[in-house]
Design a protein around this motif. Structure first.
Motif: not given
Length: 234
Positions: A82, A97-98, A118, A120, A124, A127, A169-170, A173-174
């Motif tokens: 990560n 990217c991660l 991957r 970034l 979302d 959510h 994070k959800r 992603q970071i």
């Protein structure tokens, strides 16, 4: 049941993921396996243009030295996961990217590095906590050049610090700290397209001193601020 996939089978799988760079390198940091995404982003025609070549042969010197330093740490047994960083592509476009790298072990010995980066993705927005976090994002975007306390950000979202970390994070992603780094680096890269001095850019992007800014920039982007400016002004 444990299923072990061969490197060729892994490549075949990762060839189907256009937002993921996948690679395997030997102990000399030379590529042995790469997926289609890396081929495209390096601007070459086929796998054979990369296989057998060192990182030094396919990336600019500054970036190559960064990747080799990472690889050597992994070859000594470290796992990198990560890691938020910038990818610079052959057309000079950039992408966040991660990155994940781990030792490739056979018969108890480290024989190489296996890893992926991957892209970034977009937050979302569906959510349930996206709206709650919007005030935090707005505050960070308006004040990224100031010291930001994680406790204050958690209070704005009405959650604990641990909850804020999990929600970030959800949804994004970071972590909040990674987002702050992203905001500062993006502002710095924009400023490096202008004639502003490095010290001035350092200050306006929230860094207390120029050396700290240069270290963070190189760690994230892969090259120094001066090298980046030279690259984009060619």
């Amino acid at each position: 049941m444990i299923i072990n996939l061969s490197p060729k089978e892994l490549v075949r799988l990762f060839d189907q993921l256009p937002d993921v760079v996948f690679f395997i390198k030997d102990t000399d940091c030379c590529y042995t396996h790469v997926n289609q995404t890396l081929i495209q982003r390096l601007g070459v025609k086929q796998r054979e243009d990369i296989i057998g070549k060192s990182v030094l042969q396919v990336y600019p010197p500054g970036l190559a030295s960064k990747y080799i330093m990472q690889d050597r740490r992994v070859l000594c047994g470290e796992v990198i996961e990560n890691l938020l960083e910038i990818q610079l592509y052959s057309n000079r476009l950039t992408g966040w990217c991660l990155t994940y790298k781990q030792p490739l072990i056979q018969d108890g010995e480290v024989v190489g590095v296996i890893g992926l980066s991957r892209d970034l993705g977009q937050p979302d927005s569906q959510h349930s906590s996206f709206g709650r976090l919007q005030e935090v994002i707005d505050h960070m975007q308006a004040h990224f050049n100031e010291p930001l306390r994680i406790n204050l950000l958690a209070d704005k979202a009405g959650v604990s610090v641990a909850q804020l970390e999990r929600l970030f994070k959800r949804v994004f992603q970071i972590t909040p700290q990674q987002l702050l780094t992203k905001l500062r680096m993006e502002a710095a890269m924009r400023a490096l397209h202008t004639e502003a001095g490095i010290a001035e850019i350092s200050h306006t992007c929230g860094f207390s001193d120029q050396s700290g800014f240069a270290r963070q920039f190189k760690s994230t982007v892969g090259i120094t601020p001066r090298a980046y400016r030279a690259l984009v002004q060619r």
